[in-house]
Write an enzyme that holds these catalytic residues in place. Structure first.
Site, PDB file in Angstrom:
ATOM      1  CG  ASP A 180      -1.913  -1.175   1.181  1.00 13.32           C
ATOM      2  OD1 ASP A 180      -2.287  -1.598   0.079  1.00 13.32           O
ATOM      3  OD2 ASP A 180      -2.263  -1.677   2.264  1.00 13.32           O
TER       4      ASP A 180
ATOM      5  N   GLY B 139       1.508   3.051  -2.491  1.00 11.30           N
ATOM      6  CA  GLY B 139       1.109   3.957  -3.579  1.00 11.30           C
ATOM      7  C   GLY B 139       1.665   3.485  -4.916  1.00 11.30           C
ATOM      8  CE  LYS B 140       2.449  -2.415  -4.285  1.00  9.38           C
ATOM      9  NZ  LYS B 140       2.062  -2.022  -2.908  1.00  9.38           N
ATOM     10  N   GLY B 141       0.179   1.801  -7.175  1.00  6.00           N
ATOM     11  CA  GLY B 141      -0.791   2.042  -8.248  1.00  6.00           C
ATOM     12  C   GLY B 141      -0.637   3.437  -8.816  1.00  6.00           C
TER      13      GLY B 141
ATOM     14  N   GLY C  54      -4.550  -4.192  -3.872  1.00  4.59           N
ATOM     15  CA  GLY C  54      -5.531  -3.152  -4.133  1.00  4.59           C
ATOM     16  C   GLY C  54      -4.754  -1.912  -4.513  1.00  4.59           C
ATOM     17  CG  HIS C  55      -2.022  -1.874  -7.031  1.00  3.68           C
ATOM     18  ND1 HIS C  55      -1.075  -2.381  -7.884  1.00  3.68           N
ATOM     19  CD2 HIS C  55      -1.766  -2.443  -5.823  1.00  3.68           C
ATOM     20  CE1 HIS C  55      -0.296  -3.216  -7.216  1.00  3.68           C
ATOM     21  NE2 HIS C  55      -0.703  -3.284  -5.974  1.00  3.68           N
TER      22      HIS C  55
ATOM     23  CB  THR D  11      -6.592 -10.368   1.354  1.00  4.04           C
ATOM     24  OG1 THR D  11      -6.053 -11.393   0.507  1.00  4.04           O
ATOM     25  CG2 THR D  11      -5.537  -9.298   1.592  1.00  4.04           C
TER      26      THR D  11
ATOM     27  CD  GLN E  45       0.656  -8.761  -2.742  1.00 10.54           C
ATOM     28  OE1 GLN E  45       1.302  -9.367  -3.567  1.00 10.54           O
ATOM     29  NE2 GLN E  45      -0.588  -8.409  -2.941  1.00 10.54           N
TER      30      GLN E  45
ATOM     31  CB  THR F 114      -7.996  -5.734  -0.850  1.00  6.95           C
ATOM     32  OG1 THR F 114      -7.171  -5.311  -1.936  1.00  6.95           O
ATOM     33  CG2 THR F 114      -8.547  -7.111  -1.165  1.00  6.95           C
ATOM     34  CB  THR F 115      -9.743  -6.414   3.653  1.00 11.91           C
ATOM     35  OG1 THR F 115      -8.632  -5.660   4.158  1.00 11.91           O
ATOM     36  CG2 THR F 115      -9.224  -7.622   2.908  1.00 11.91           C
TER      37      THR F 115
ATOM     38  CG  ASP G 296      -0.188  14.477   0.646  1.00  8.06           C
ATOM     39  OD1 ASP G 296       0.575  13.561   0.267  1.00  8.06           O
ATOM     40  OD2 ASP G 296      -1.420  14.330   0.750  1.00  8.06           O
TER      41      ASP G 296
ATOM     42  CB  VAL H 147       2.648  16.360  -2.760  1.00  8.56           C
ATOM     43  CG1 VAL H 147       4.115  16.422  -2.357  1.00  8.56           C
ATOM     44  CG2 VAL H 147       2.465  16.910  -4.180  1.00  8.56           C
TER      45      VAL H 147
END
Ligand code: GDP
Ligand code: IMO
Ligand code: MG
Length: 426
Positions: A13, A15-17, A40-41, A128, A222, A298-299, A331, A412
């Site tokens: 999580d 912020g790869k997406g 979950g991206h 998950t 992940q 995701t969850t 931010d 940011v």
């Protein structure tokens, strides 16, 4: 030509997406190489938010080729649903390929994931419950079903055998009701045309494209500390989210990889159980959770929040051979009077910067903090490093020094426009 592997440098999580979507503008191909719909991206384009679980974050650009590699575990029902919901929002998904060799998540994997967790009780992993672990277990045990298996007429027999075996386990060992083979076969038969439409030998496609000079972006899911080998075992996922996983999970040799970029939040979060040395249990942790909207994509579970841990990100730098860092969610820290960075762990009266393999040792580790002054200003509109308050610049500089990897991007805000580029990746 450039090939870039993007990985999570913490517990997921990061912020790869968002970073994948940003970099995808200059990529020709975006490839997912491990994990499944445990990921979950979130990608925000203009004011629209997309939550992707299985499909690469490059899908929001019409012309990009998106690939789900052999290392991913694919739940056909989720694939179907995700494609449908993208189509409903006007997103073209015609340029999606899925690898024939990718393993498939079946309903019994989801049930087993749940049953295993229930049986573990207090020591549960906090998965998950998407069937990820059981699907990878079947792959390793050489009883899994691959995409290509669903496309051949032997699928019915193979599925029957698997359902019989899993039912024995569910009914006799876990005391759960078994599953009906006929119903499952009928349900999954419906996904065959969809799988056939997108199935390909993706390693061949990727390698040929690299030869021709395409830009390829490998999108990790992940994070490094959830890696099956290098994470906080057993509180990990069942795949290889590290850079080496891209070679394995996409059929690309290490000599073909040009750059590895690690995405790290300006603080740390974790979902599920397991060690987390810099976790905050106070009001500051809660403030970060609220300001950063730290609830699972995701969850929906609240994410555990804590200070930036230079020990784990330094460890990630080593395991992944990171060339650059992308620091996200800076931010969120605006308004905190002071910000702490963990520079080492105190273990048995000694300070170490090595990440211990033993959970027992890790539990005894006391984070050693350095305190930096915070900043008040809203930085969500900053376009360059010089737009950032001096203290924010100082914070980034200290992260670079401690981790030993230069920062190439600073995020940011969730939007594409809220990205500061220090060095071009492609
Ligand atoms: P991933 O699994 O690594 O792709 O990360 P997630 O999407 O699960 O979680 C990251 C969350 O933070 C998402 O809701 C993003 O929209 C959001 N996000 C990403 N970068 C930034 C940022 O720089 N600032 C803020 N405020 N939110 C961000
Ligand atoms: P993205 O790609 C954060 C965690 C689960 C659990 C452990 C094992 O969005 O960063 P699993 O279902 O994989 O067997 O669960 O791994 N986990 C994640 N945590 N982000 C993720 O993905 C995760 N995928 C799995 O919470 O602790
Ligand atoms: Mg996520």
């Amino acid at each position: 030509m450039s090939t870039v592997v993007l990985v999570g440098a913490q517990w997921g999580d990061e912020g790869k997406g968002k970073v994948t979507d940003f970099l995808a503008e200059k990529a020709d191909i975006v490839v997912r190489f491990q994990g499944g719909n445990n990921a979950g991206h979130t990608v925000v384009v203009d004011d629209e938010e997309f939550k992707l679980h299985l499909i690469p974050s490059g899908i929001l650009y019409r012309e990009k080729l998106c690939i789900i590699g052999n290392g991913v575990v694919i739940d056909p029902a989720v694939l179907h649903q995700e494609l449908q919901s993208l189509a409903d929002r006007g997103i073209t998904t015609a340029k999606l390929l899925i690898d024939n060799r990718a393993h498939v998540i079946m309903p019994y994997h989801r049930l087993l994931d749940e049953a295993e967790e229930e049986q573990k009780g207090e020591s549960k992993i906090g998965t998950t419950k998407r069937g990820i672990g059981p699907a990878y277990s079947d792959k390793s045990s050489r009883v899994g079903l691959r995409v290509v298996d669903l496309l051949e007429e032997e699928f019915a027999d193979k599925l029957k055998k698997n359902v019989e075996n899993k039912n024995r386990l569910l009914e006799n060992y876990y005391n759960k009701p078994g599953l009906n083979y006929e119903d499952m076969y009928e349900e999954y038969k419906k996904f065959i045309p969809l799988l056939r439409e997108h199935a390909a030998d993706c390693s061949e496609v990727i390698n040929e494209s690299i030869e021709k000079g395409s830009n390829v972006l490998f999108e990790g899911a992940q994070g490094t500390l959830l890696d099956l080998d290098f994470g906080t075992y057993p509180y990990v996922t069942s795949s290889h989210p590290i850079a080496a996983g891209a070679c394995l999970g996409a059929g690309v040799g290490p000599t073909r990889i040009n750059k590895v970029i690690g995405v790290a939040k300006a603080y740390t979060t974790r979902v599920g159980e397991g060690p987390f040395p810099t976790e905050l249990h106070d009001g500051v942790g809660e403030e970060i959770r609220q300001k950063g909207h730290e609830f699972g994509t995701t969850t929906g579970r609240p994410r555990r929040c804590g200070w930036f841990d230079a020990v784990i990100v330094g460890y990630s730098a080593r395991i992944n051979g990171l060339n650059h860092l992308a620091i996200t969610k800076l931010d969120v820290l605006s308004g905190l009077p002071e910000i702490k960075i963990c520079t080492g762990y105190k273990l048995n009266d000694k300070i170490t910067t090595s990440f211990p393999p033993s959970l027992k040792a890790l539990a005894q580790c006391e984070p050693v903090y350095e305190t930096l002054p915070g900043w008040e200003e809203d930085i969500s509109q900053a376009k360059s490093i010089s737009d950032l308050p001096e203290n924010a610049q100082r914070y980034l500089k200290r992260i670079t020094e401690l981790v030993g990897v230069p920062v190439a991007m600073v995020s940011v805000g969730p939007k594409r426009s809220q990205t500061i580029v220090l060095e071009d990746i492609f």
